[in-house]
Design a protein around this motif. Structure first.
Motif, short mmCIF file in Angstrom:
data_model
loop_
_atom_site.label_atom_id
_atom_site.label_comp_id
_atom_site.label_asym_id
_atom_site.label_seq_id
_atom_site.Cartn_x
_atom_site.Cartn_y
_atom_site.Cartn_z
N MET A 1 0.74 -1.10 0.00
CA MET A 1 -0.03 -0.03 -0.09
C MET A 1 0.90 1.35 -0.20
O MET A 1 0.28 2.34 -0.11
CB MET A 1 -1.06 -0.09 1.15
CG MET A 1 -1.94 -1.07 1.49
SD MET A 1 -3.09 -1.18 -0.16
CE MET A 1 -4.03 0.23 0.31
N ARG A 2 1.98 0.89 0.16
CA ARG A 2 3.04 2.22 0.27
C ARG A 2 2.94 3.00 -0.86
O ARG A 2 3.14 4.42 -0.79
CB ARG A 2 4.57 1.58 0.60
CG ARG A 2 5.41 2.54 0.70
CD ARG A 2 6.89 1.90 0.87
NE ARG A 2 8.07 2.66 0.85
CZ ARG A 2 9.33 2.52 0.57
NH1 ARG A 2 9.54 1.25 0.23
NH2 ARG A 2 10.27 3.42 0.45
N THR A 180 10.52 8.19 -8.60
CA THR A 180 12.05 7.82 -8.49
C THR A 180 13.07 8.99 -8.57
O THR A 180 12.41 9.93 -9.24
CB THR A 180 12.39 6.63 -8.93
OG1 THR A 180 12.33 6.97 -10.36
CG2 THR A 180 11.43 5.27 -8.95
N THR A 181 14.13 8.76 -8.22
CA THR A 181 15.26 9.71 -8.37
C THR A 181 15.49 9.89 -9.97
O THR A 181 15.50 11.08 -10.47
CB THR A 181 16.51 9.29 -7.80
OG1 THR A 181 16.50 9.20 -6.18
CG2 THR A 181 17.61 10.53 -7.92
N LEU A 182 15.46 8.74 -10.48
CA LEU A 182 15.72 8.81 -12.00
C LEU A 182 14.39 9.59 -12.68
O LEU A 182 14.63 10.38 -13.60
CB LEU A 182 16.12 7.38 -12.49
CG LEU A 182 16.61 7.45 -14.13
CD1 LEU A 182 17.85 8.27 -14.42
CD2 LEU A 182 16.87 5.92 -14.61
N GLY A 183 13.34 9.24 -12.30
CA GLY A 183 12.18 9.57 -12.96
C GLY A 183 11.99 11.17 -12.65
O GLY A 183 11.72 12.13 -13.41
N MET B 101 16.13 18.68 -2.33
CA MET B 101 15.92 17.47 -2.38
C MET B 101 16.51 16.72 -3.61
O MET B 101 16.96 15.69 -3.53
CB MET B 101 14.48 17.22 -2.55
CG MET B 101 13.75 15.91 -2.14
SD MET B 101 14.09 15.62 -0.30
CE MET B 101 13.12 14.43 0.13
N MET B 102 16.41 17.40 -4.68
CA MET B 102 16.97 16.80 -5.81
C MET B 102 18.46 16.79 -5.80
O MET B 102 19.01 15.81 -6.37
CB MET B 102 16.33 17.69 -7.11
CG MET B 102 16.90 17.32 -8.48
SD MET B 102 16.46 15.49 -8.83
CE MET B 102 14.75 15.52 -9.22
N ALA B 103 19.05 17.93 -5.50
CA ALA B 103 20.32 17.79 -5.10
C ALA B 103 20.91 16.59 -4.36
O ALA B 103 21.97 16.01 -4.49
CB ALA B 103 20.95 19.01 -4.56
N TYR B 104 20.35 16.38 -3.36
CA TYR B 104 20.48 15.37 -2.27
C TYR B 104 20.40 13.96 -3.25
O TYR B 104 21.23 12.98 -3.17
CB TYR B 104 19.82 15.28 -1.24
CG TYR B 104 20.53 16.24 0.03
CD1 TYR B 104 21.63 15.65 0.65
CD2 TYR B 104 20.09 17.26 0.05
CE1 TYR B 104 22.22 16.05 1.83
CE2 TYR B 104 20.69 18.08 1.34
CZ TYR B 104 21.77 17.37 1.97
OH TYR B 104 22.27 18.03 3.12
N ALA B 105 19.37 13.72 -3.64
CA ALA B 105 18.97 12.77 -4.45
C ALA B 105 19.89 12.26 -5.71
O ALA B 105 20.43 11.33 -5.64
CB ALA B 105 17.57 12.58 -5.29
N ILE B 106 20.23 13.43 -6.22
CA ILE B 106 21.29 13.16 -7.62
C ILE B 106 22.58 13.01 -7.12
O ILE B 106 23.38 11.71 -7.47
CB ILE B 106 21.41 14.47 -8.49
CG1 ILE B 106 20.09 14.49 -9.17
CG2 ILE B 106 22.47 14.22 -9.38
CD1 ILE B 106 20.04 15.78 -10.10
N ASN B 120 12.18 10.87 0.77
CA ASN B 120 11.74 9.86 1.77
C ASN B 120 12.18 10.78 3.03
O ASN B 120 12.82 11.82 2.84
CB ASN B 120 12.57 8.80 1.79
CG ASN B 120 14.24 9.17 1.77
OD1 ASN B 120 14.57 9.66 2.68
ND2 ASN B 120 14.95 8.63 0.74
N ASP B 121 11.75 10.49 4.37
CA ASP B 121 11.63 11.29 5.40
C ASP B 121 13.02 11.46 6.02
O ASP B 121 13.33 12.56 6.27
CB ASP B 121 10.98 10.48 6.49
CG ASP B 121 9.31 10.55 6.13
OD1 ASP B 121 8.99 11.25 5.30
OD2 ASP B 121 8.68 9.79 6.94
N GLU B 122 14.03 10.54 5.68
CA GLU B 122 15.31 10.92 6.29
C GLU B 122 16.04 11.73 5.35
O GLU B 122 16.64 12.69 5.84
CB GLU B 122 15.98 9.26 5.99
CG GLU B 122 17.28 9.38 6.82
CD GLU B 122 18.26 9.57 5.82
OE1 GLU B 122 19.51 9.80 6.33
OE2 GLU B 122 18.23 9.11 4.62
N ARG B 123 15.71 11.76 4.13
CA ARG B 123 16.34 12.56 3.29
C ARG B 123 15.85 14.16 3.39
O ARG B 123 16.51 15.24 3.40
CB ARG B 123 16.30 12.37 1.92
CG ARG B 123 16.97 13.15 0.87
CD ARG B 123 16.69 12.60 -0.75
NE ARG B 123 17.74 11.51 -1.03
CZ ARG B 123 17.30 10.39 -1.89
NH1 ARG B 123 16.11 10.57 -2.52
NH2 ARG B 123 17.98 9.52 -2.14
#
Lengths: 327, 266
Positions: A1-2, A180-183, B101-106, B120-123
């Protein structure tokens, strides 16, 4: 459900409704539905590219490639729909992967027109190849489904469910992928490639991934269309006007939601069908006028209507809650 | 002190124009270096070459013992040299929070992690902490294109610093910032970078900023480094006085009794 959200719930409801409706709907409605699903899948690929800041005027290349790949396999004795659609999708994906090495270096109008140039090369090759039926194309035999060989109306009923299942999986997959990050990098590349590079990732690689995806789904759409129509020919599969239709559908849909592309494709099919039926001399005028109206009144596409409705609903409810209570 | 960046005989030609020539610099870890010079002196060309934006015509650039000549920006960033820009390079239509957020993710994602959820909450907690460190938390939900210039500069630098680079190169961090704001802005940047022990090179035209924050100066003139010395010494250098800061600034400075070394160490 996430991962469950409104879009997935909406897509799931639409899936169940269409699945059940397949057993009751008229043949011509099912045929329009099949075409809408196939073209909507192609527009889904364009939506992913569009969110990355790129427009392609040549995705009939992959649509036609997928269609012809599936159709050619029927000529050498393969008739299973799973295999044909998989092969058509894969063939278009491999082509997109190879051309992607060149195209990922271009942006804006150069990207759009290079795609068109490649699509017209395919069109030219098909037209000049007698073995592929030249301008007439050739017929595609009725497919089987893992050994099941439907007859009569059951062919289209089965193909509709087959298409519905795969478009549902692809669409939900794309929706999850965009989170996602890539998306999410679609936005980053569209907004500022320099910053993406200076955060340590290749903007070209991001574009390449999305380009291959768009090629895969266009190939899927093409293979489905070949099976649905039972015929492939260059003008309805690989001509630049077909690429234009996909761009038309994407503009019509808007890029706000992955499900919008199917609504856009359905609206496009309905406008075209009825315009051709009732005004055979002016159907292109009606189609063009519709696009103009969409651009003028709904610049973010049909999907933005839902946003407007939600906003008006919430403002109405808030204004009614702000009213003084009646004595 | 350990050298982290070694630049030898670096040259950049644009056709017949020599934009940079005979550039020789050694940068030690934890140094704060000011790059000064008039417009067209070669400062940004130097930064662009080190960070991979421009390919040098000849010479050698070594970072942590590795030759980085001609590498693309992303590779150099991943090795540990990051940068900000004179015109802030942010994701303009996104909020400040989403930018980071995007900077951290990349920065963090590689391989299959690229297919893990962006949010995500941690990020998000780390983004909020970063916003607080750069004192832009109050703009968390503001769209980047609507930010005041100083905040946009801070966001650009904050994004460049997400990867905790060994060296951070800042291109005119105070350009377009009012006189009242410039010291607050620099205090914020320097304090944030001090916590990560980042080596900083920044291009600056404002000599008050240079005197206050740097320990060493590289002065550029016509594509060459004409002075590489501690800040107090550099600002007294005849060449720097004539070609970079001007005699008038020098007279004002000495009249105010500001001729000594005021540090510049973080």
């Amino acid at each position: 459900m996430r991962y469950m959200d409104k879009t997935i719930v909406g897509l799931s409801i639409a899936f169940v409704v269409l699945f059940c409706a397949d057993f009751f709907m008229a043949e011509w409605v099912r045929f329009i539905g099949l075409q809408s699903l196939a073209r909507g899948a192609v527009a889904l690929g364009l939506l992913v590219l569009w969110r990355t800041g790129l427009v392609s005027f040549g995705h009939a290349l992959y649509f036609g490639f997928g269609a012809y790949a599936a159709a050619m396999l029927t000529l050498i004795g393969y008739h299973d729909a799973f295999f044909l659609v998989f092969a058509g999708t894969l063939a278009a994906g491999v082509l997109a992967y190879l051309l992607g090495f060149l195209l990922r270096r271009y942006r804006a109008i150069f990207f759009a027109l290079l795609n068109m140039a490649f699509s017209m090369i395919l069109y030219g090759v098909i037209v000049k190849t007698e073995e592929l039926g030249s301008t007439d194309g050739f017929s595609v035999l009725t497919p089987t489904f893992l050994g099941y060989a439907p007859k009569g109306e059951a062919v289209q009923t089965t193909l509709f469910i087959f298409t519905l299942v795969f478009t549902y999986i692809i669409t939900v997959g794309v929706h999850l992928y965009m989170k996602t990050t890539l998306g999410g990098m679609s936005m980053a590349v569209r907004e500022n490639e320099i910053r993406v590079e200076y955060l340590g990732y290749s903007a070209e690689k991001v574009i390449h991934v999305k380009y291959v995806f768009s090629g895969l789904v266009a190939g899927f759409g093409g293979a489905i269309m070949a099976l649905a129509i039972g015929q492939v020919d260059p003008d309805s599969m690989a001509n630049w006007t077909v690429s234009g239709e996909f761009v038309f559908i994407t503009i019509l849909s808007g890029i706000g939601n992955v499900g919008a592309t199917y609504i856009g494709a359905l609206v496009f099919e309905l406008i075209r069908t009825y315009a051709f039926e009732y005004a055979p001399l002016f159907w292109q005028f009606i189609l063009g006028g519709s696009l103009l109206a969409i651009i003028m009144f709904l610049p973010d596409g049909i999907w933005s209507l839902f946003g407007r409705l939600r906003r008006s609903d919430s403002s109405e409810s808030s204004s009614s809650s702000n009213k003084a209570p009646s004595p | 002190m350990t050298a982290v960046l070694e630049v030898r005989d670096l040259q950049k030609n644009f056709g017949a124009v020599i934009a940079a020539k005979d550039i020789n610099v050694t940068v030690n870890e934890h140094e704060i270096i000011g790059i000064i010079g008039a417009n067209g002196a070669g400062k940004t060309t130097f930064v662009n070459m080190v960070t991979g934006y421009l390919k040098p015509t000849s010479g050698q650039i070594e970072f942590a013992g590795r030759n980085i000549m001609g590498l693309p920006p992303r590779t150099i960033t991943n090795l540990g040299i990051s940068r900000s820009f004179q015109v802030p390079q942010v994701f303009a239509s996104e909020t400040v929070f989403d930018n980071l957020m995007m900077a951290y993710a990349i920065t963090e994602a590689s391989g299959l992690e690229l297919l893990s959820p962006l949010y995500n909450d941690e990020r998000a907690a780390r983004v909020d902490s970063h916003l607080a460190r750069y004192q832009i938390a109050e703009y968390r939900n503001a769209t980047s294109s609507t930010l005041p210039q100083g905040v946009r500069k801070l966001l650009d630098i904050a994004m460049a610093a997400v990867s905790k680079p060994t060296i951070l190169m800042l291109d005119e961090p105070t350009s377009g910032i009012s006189v009242e704001e410039k010291f607050d802005l620099m205090d914020t940047i320097m304090e944030a970078l001090r916590q990560d022990q980042t080596t900083v090179l920044f291009i600056e035209h404002d000599m008050e900023i240079v005197e206050r924050y740097v320990s060493r100066v590289l002065a550029f003139y016509q594509g060459r480094i004409i002075c590489d010395a501690p800040v107090a010494e550099a600002l007294l250098d005849p060449g720097v006085r004539e070609f970079v800061i001007g005699e008038e600034y020098h007279r004002t400075r000495t009249a105010n009794g500001n001729g000594g070394d005021n540090g510049g160490q973080l």
